[in-house]
Scaffold this motif. Structure first.
Motif, mmCIF file in Angstrom:
data_model
loop_
_atom_site.group_PDB
_atom_site.id
_atom_site.type_symbol
_atom_site.label_atom_id
_atom_site.label_comp_id
_atom_site.label_asym_id
_atom_site.label_seq_id
_atom_site.Cartn_x
_atom_site.Cartn_y
_atom_site.Cartn_z
ATOM 1 N N PRO A 187 0.832 -1.211 0.000
ATOM 2 C CA PRO A 187 0.000 0.000 0.000
ATOM 3 C C PRO A 187 0.865 1.259 0.000
ATOM 4 O O PRO A 187 1.884 1.329 0.680
ATOM 5 N N LYS A 188 0.469 2.246 -0.760
ATOM 6 C CA LYS A 188 1.263 3.460 -0.904
ATOM 7 C C LYS A 188 1.448 4.204 0.410
ATOM 8 O O LYS A 188 2.436 4.933 0.578
ATOM 9 N N ASP A 189 0.500 4.056 1.334
ATOM 10 C CA ASP A 189 0.586 4.808 2.596
ATOM 11 C C ASP A 189 1.256 4.007 3.713
ATOM 12 O O ASP A 189 1.210 4.404 4.875
ATOM 13 N N HIS A 190 1.893 2.881 3.392
ATOM 14 C CA HIS A 190 2.577 2.074 4.403
ATOM 15 C C HIS A 190 4.062 2.414 4.477
ATOM 16 O O HIS A 190 4.705 2.702 3.463
ATOM 17 N N GLN A 191 4.620 2.351 5.688
ATOM 18 C CA GLN A 191 6.062 2.309 5.903
ATOM 19 C C GLN A 191 6.442 0.857 6.171
ATOM 20 O O GLN A 191 5.595 0.046 6.532
ATOM 21 N N GLY A 192 7.744 0.547 6.051
ATOM 22 C CA GLY A 192 8.085 -0.838 6.308
ATOM 23 C C GLY A 192 9.564 -1.140 6.318
ATOM 24 O O GLY A 192 10.414 -0.290 6.046
ATOM 25 N N PHE A 193 9.842 -2.408 6.636
ATOM 26 C CA PHE A 193 11.216 -2.900 6.652
ATOM 27 C C PHE A 193 11.229 -4.384 6.332
ATOM 28 O O PHE A 193 10.193 -5.063 6.359
ATOM 29 N N ILE A 194 12.415 -4.873 6.046
ATOM 30 C CA ILE A 194 12.645 -6.273 5.685
ATOM 31 C C ILE A 194 13.702 -6.823 6.627
ATOM 32 O O ILE A 194 14.623 -6.110 7.025
ATOM 33 N N TYR A 195 13.565 -8.102 6.988
ATOM 34 C CA TYR A 195 14.610 -8.770 7.747
ATOM 35 C C TYR A 195 15.008 -10.029 6.996
ATOM 36 O O TYR A 195 14.150 -10.870 6.666
ATOM 37 N N VAL A 196 16.299 -10.162 6.700
ATOM 38 C CA VAL A 196 16.795 -11.311 5.944
ATOM 39 C C VAL A 196 17.100 -12.453 6.917
ATOM 40 O O VAL A 196 17.998 -12.347 7.751
ATOM 41 N N LEU A 197 16.340 -13.536 6.805
ATOM 42 C CA LEU A 197 16.523 -14.691 7.683
ATOM 43 C C LEU A 197 17.651 -15.597 7.207
ATOM 44 O O LEU A 197 18.465 -16.072 8.016
ATOM 45 N N ASN A 198 17.697 -15.867 5.917
ATOM 46 C CA ASN A 198 18.719 -16.770 5.363
ATOM 47 C C ASN A 198 19.100 -16.332 3.958
ATOM 48 O O ASN A 198 18.258 -15.834 3.205
ATOM 49 N N GLY A 199 20.362 -16.545 3.611
ATOM 50 C CA GLY A 199 20.825 -16.247 2.275
ATOM 51 C C GLY A 199 21.050 -14.761 2.054
ATOM 52 O O GLY A 199 21.333 -14.008 2.983
ATOM 53 N N SER A 200 20.912 -14.350 0.802
ATOM 54 C CA SER A 200 21.061 -12.943 0.450
ATOM 55 C C SER A 200 20.220 -12.658 -0.783
ATOM 56 O O SER A 200 19.836 -13.571 -1.524
ATOM 57 N N GLY A 201 19.911 -11.369 -0.989
ATOM 58 C CA GLY A 201 19.110 -10.986 -2.140
ATOM 59 C C GLY A 201 19.283 -9.519 -2.454
ATOM 60 O O GLY A 201 19.995 -8.786 -1.754
ATOM 61 N N TYR A 202 18.612 -9.089 -3.518
ATOM 62 C CA TYR A 202 18.691 -7.701 -3.972
ATOM 63 C C TYR A 202 17.287 -7.097 -3.908
ATOM 64 O O TYR A 202 16.348 -7.641 -4.497
ATOM 65 N N PHE A 203 17.181 -5.990 -3.207
ATOM 66 C CA PHE A 203 15.880 -5.452 -2.836
ATOM 67 C C PHE A 203 15.691 -4.031 -3.363
ATOM 68 O O PHE A 203 16.629 -3.222 -3.353
ATOM 69 N N GLY A 204 14.471 -3.742 -3.802
ATOM 70 C CA GLY A 204 14.154 -2.410 -4.278
ATOM 71 C C GLY A 204 14.629 -2.176 -5.690
ATOM 72 O O GLY A 204 15.402 -2.952 -6.257
ATOM 73 N N GLU A 205 14.155 -1.067 -6.254
ATOM 74 C CA GLU A 205 14.574 -0.718 -7.606
ATOM 75 C C GLU A 205 16.067 -0.402 -7.657
ATOM 76 O O GLU A 205 16.721 -0.549 -8.693
ATOM 77 N N ASN A 206 16.614 0.003 -6.499
ATOM 78 C CA ASN A 206 18.040 0.312 -6.444
ATOM 79 C C ASN A 206 18.911 -0.923 -6.190
ATOM 80 O O ASN A 206 20.128 -0.795 -5.994
#
Length: 295
Positions: A187-206
């Protein structure tokens, strides 16, 4: 069709281990001076008997406990008792007051996540309530082979959770095999965060790289999705988003209210066992001294 706006990751940090409760080990990615409205705290915890979280109070917010391994017993001063195992969720609305204990119910280490979600002024003094979810009852989305989303709260790929969120919230557990990528709607009006449990990845348009035990924070550019890619290895991560309450917030340990006066009143209520804490006067949990092998 107009191109939609993607979220980016603005910052990250490595969540270090620290002691909490009685002998428990936690990695705190939200909490203390670092809050993210409406989230107050997020701990990835590990407890092995006799460690745990013996009798303690709450008022003014909700706790969400998502167990990854082991078993956790719960008991409160209202006679509510329960046990959660791997993949289960307990969603507790403390409201006007709860005194409870959370203790490991397995000889092996129990590992999980506890998230504190603030309640708006209109809900802070409601009666306590629970939503308990077994792993088998939590819906999954599998948009393609190699991708699975466990939807604790919110919606993903057309699959919705049945959890009632007084504060609009999304909580999801993602598993992506190496080489897979997705775009999760937010939702456009949400704030948020991510927590990486295992492995690695690439997040966001950046394409911000997140690794194990990293907390990653989303920007607030009103984007409606976040792209994620598991380029190098398999990836498992948690996504937490919520609609900011934008209310004054004063916290004192396990109490979260809108003003100093309300905090002082809460402390008085707890100490005098009144106005929601009456049942705490003579109550002591049966599990605080240690529980093993209840499952």
């Amino acid at each position: 069709m107009a191109k939609t706006l993607a979220r980016n990751i603005t910052s990250s940090f490595f969540a270090k281990s620290r002691s909490e409760g009685v002998g428990a080990i936690v990695r705190r990615c939200i909490g203390g001076s670092k809050t993210l409205d409406p989230f107050l705290m997020c701990d990835i915890f590990e407890v092995t008997p006799p460690a745990g979280f013996p009798d303690h109070p709450h008022r003014g917010f909700e706790t969400v406990t998502y167990l990854l391994e082991g078993a956790i017993a719960h008991e409160d001063f209202g006679g509510n008792k329960g046990l959660i195992g791997p993949g289960d969720v307990q969603w507790m609305t403390a409201g006007r007051g709860v005194v409870h204990a959370e203790m490991p119910a397995s000889k092996v280490t129990s590992r999980g996540i506890q998230l504190w979600i603030n309640l708006s002024r209109e809900y802070k003094m409601i009666e306590p309530a629970y939503q308990d979810l077994k792993d088998s009852d939590i819906p999954r989305a599998k948009p393609e082979p190699g991708i699975e989303v466990k939807i604790i709260a919110g919606e993903s790929f057309g699959v919705k959770s049945s959890v009632f969120t007084r504060t609009p919230t999304m909580i999801m557990d993602f598993k992506l095999e190496k080489g897979k990528k997705i775009e999760q709607q937010i939702p456009k009006d949400h704030q948020g965060f991510i927590y990486v449990l295992n492995g690695s990845g690439y997040f966001g348009e950046n394409q911000f790289k997140g690794e194990e035990h990293n907390a990653l924070f989303l920007d607030d550019n009103n984007g409606d999705h976040i792209p994620v890619e598991a380029k190098d290895v398999d990836l498992r991560f948690m996504l937490f988003t919520g609609k900011p309450l934008k209310e004054p917030m004063v916290n004192y340990g396990p109490f979260v209210m809108n003003s100093e006066e309300e905090i002082l009143q809460t402390m008085f209520d707890f100490n005098q066992t009144t106005n929601g804490f009456e049942r705490a006067k003579k109550w002591r949990s049966s599990i605080a001294d240690g529980v093993t092998e209840l499952q």
